[in-house]
Design an enzyme around this catalytic site. Structure first.
Site, PDB file in Angstrom:
ATOM      1  N   ASP A   1      -3.899  17.211  -7.729  1.00  0.00           N
ATOM      2  CA  ASP A   1      -3.121  16.197  -7.014  1.00  0.00           C
ATOM      3  C   ASP A   1      -1.652  16.574  -7.098  1.00  0.00           C
ATOM      4  OD1 ASP A   1      -1.953  13.972  -5.902  1.00  0.00           O
ATOM      5  OD2 ASP A   1      -3.275  12.552  -6.926  1.00  0.00           O
TER       6      ASP A   1
ATOM      7  N   ARG B   1       0.860  -1.176   0.000  1.00  0.00           N
ATOM      8  CA  ARG B   1       0.000   0.000   0.000  1.00  0.00           C
ATOM      9  C   ARG B   1       0.900   1.231   0.000  1.00  0.00           C
ATOM     10  NH1 ARG B   1      -4.727   2.439  -1.295  1.00  0.00           N
ATOM     11  NH2 ARG B   1      -5.027   4.277  -0.003  1.00  0.00           N
ATOM     12  N   ILE B   2       0.647   2.163  -0.919  1.00  0.00           N
ATOM     13  CA  ILE B   2       1.322   3.460  -0.894  1.00  0.00           C
ATOM     14  C   ILE B   2       0.323   4.427  -0.275  1.00  0.00           C
ATOM     15  CG2 ILE B   2       2.456   5.254  -2.258  1.00  0.00           C
ATOM     16  CD1 ILE B   2       3.768   2.579  -2.666  1.00  0.00           C
TER      17      ILE B   2
ATOM     18  N   GLU C   1       0.178  10.564   3.889  1.00  0.00           N
ATOM     19  CA  GLU C   1      -0.280  10.996   5.204  1.00  0.00           C
ATOM     20  C   GLU C   1      -1.583  11.787   5.126  1.00  0.00           C
ATOM     21  OE1 GLU C   1       2.290  13.896   7.030  1.00  0.00           O
ATOM     22  OE2 GLU C   1       1.566  13.353   9.009  1.00  0.00           O
TER      23      GLU C   1
ATOM     24  N   ARG D   1      -2.968  15.458  -0.215  1.00  0.00           N
ATOM     25  CA  ARG D   1      -2.518  15.279  -1.598  1.00  0.00           C
ATOM     26  C   ARG D   1      -1.406  16.271  -1.949  1.00  0.00           C
ATOM     27  NH1 ARG D   1      -8.073  14.722  -2.926  1.00  0.00           N
ATOM     28  NH2 ARG D   1      -8.037  16.654  -4.114  1.00  0.00           N
TER      29      ARG D   1
ATOM     30  N   ARG E   1       0.778  15.219  -5.249  1.00  0.00           N
ATOM     31  CA  ARG E   1       1.631  14.206  -4.634  1.00  0.00           C
ATOM     32  C   ARG E   1       2.830  13.881  -5.515  1.00  0.00           C
ATOM     33  NH1 ARG E   1      -2.907   9.914  -2.936  1.00  0.00           N
ATOM     34  NH2 ARG E   1      -3.585  10.507  -5.008  1.00  0.00           N
TER      35      ARG E   1
ATOM     36  N   GLN F   1      -8.799   2.993   4.886  1.00  0.00           N
ATOM     37  CA  GLN F   1      -7.908   2.318   3.933  1.00  0.00           C
ATOM     38  C   GLN F   1      -6.597   1.904   4.578  1.00  0.00           C
ATOM     39  OE1 GLN F   1      -7.771   4.986   0.447  1.00  0.00           O
ATOM     40  NE2 GLN F   1      -8.916   3.374  -0.557  1.00  0.00           N
TER      41      GLN F   1
ATOM     42  N   CYS G   1     -12.976  11.693   4.479  1.00  0.00           N
ATOM     43  CA  CYS G   1     -12.302  10.935   3.422  1.00  0.00           C
ATOM     44  C   CYS G   1     -12.309   9.465   3.835  1.00  0.00           C
ATOM     45  CB  CYS G   1     -10.881  11.454   3.216  1.00  0.00           C
ATOM     46  SG  CYS G   1      -9.883  11.362   4.712  1.00  0.00           S
TER      47      CYS G   1
ATOM     48  N   LYS H   1      -1.770   5.484  -9.829  1.00  0.00           N
ATOM     49  CA  LYS H   1      -0.688   5.108  -8.924  1.00  0.00           C
ATOM     50  C   LYS H   1       0.123   3.951  -9.509  1.00  0.00           C
ATOM     51  CE  LYS H   1      -1.693   5.989  -4.294  1.00  0.00           C
ATOM     52  NZ  LYS H   1      -2.236   5.554  -2.991  1.00  0.00           N
TER      53      LYS H   1
HETATM   54 ZN   LIG Z   1      -7.807  11.581   4.070  1.00  0.00          ZN
END
Ligand SMILES: [Zn+2]
Length: 201
Positions: free
Chosen positions: A126, A49-50, A53, A94, A128, A70, A65, A154
């Site tokens: 996004d 899992r990536i 934070e 993000r 990230r 998750q 969220c 991803k």
């Molecule tokens: Zn979140």
């Protein structure tokens, strides 16, 4: 590559004993961790899992969220399999940071969706960055990856870094009345795939 491995320790959790590996990126002072379980070497794809934070979702029990659910589901799935790794990346909201995330939530309280709110603040949808992952995967000795994610982008991001992402495993959990619109925006505007669309679970 400026991200460097620093040290490892045990991390006992509700799901079992993980090893926690610390990485420091001296180009931006960010600190990341990997939680691993089992032997990650060999030819069998590793369950990964990536996770970026999300203080509000991961630690403050937010239902805005699906991040907290998750993260917990990923820890559970790795514990059941006895082998896997969570890459916990310190890029809140993000990539826009905690205070800007609160600003974005404020705009969402007034009717914007998550993408519109970021754009009204002058950010991309996004922000990230995954460029640190190649060095982290190499250090962890992971060859092949089966990735828990609903986000096909991803998978592409990993492959572009030269990481051997061989399989995408849907990771659908944490849908609730407060985040239904948020998840719909992720599906409609950010390309996320949900099989359980419209269900309440
Ligand atoms: Zn979140």
């Amino acid at each position: 590559m400026s991200v460097k491995y620093v040290e490892s320790s045990k991390l006992p959790t509700s799901w079992g004993m993980f090893e926690m590996h610390g990485f420091a990126d001296d180009s931006n002072d960010k600190e990341h961790v990997v939680l691993s379980m089992g032997d990650l070497s060999g030819d069998q794809p590793v369950l990964v899992r990536i996770h970026s934070e999300c203080l509000t979702g991961d630690a403050l029990f937010s239902l805005r969220c699906d991040c907290g659910a998750q993260l917990q589901a990923a820890m559970h799935r790795i514990a059941v399999e006895g082998r896997g790794a969570i890459f916990y990346l310190r890029q809140e909201g993000r990539g826009i940071g905690l205070i800007n995330k609160i600003r974005a939530y404020h705009l969402q309280d007034k009717g914007a969706d998550t993408v519109e709110a970021n754009e009204q603040l002058g950010f991309g949808a996004d922000m990230r960055d995954y460029s640190m992952l190649k060095a982290m995967f190499d250090k962890m000795g992971i060859d092949k990856v089966k990735l828990m994610t609903n986000n096909p982008r991803k998978m592409e991001a990993l492959r572009e870094l030269g990481i051997n992402a061989v399989e995408r495993l849907p990771h659908e959990t944490g849908r609730n009345p407060h985040n239904a619109h948020y998840l719909e925006t992720k599906r409609g505007k950010l390309g996320h795939l949900f099989q359980a669309e419209g269900e309440d679970t």
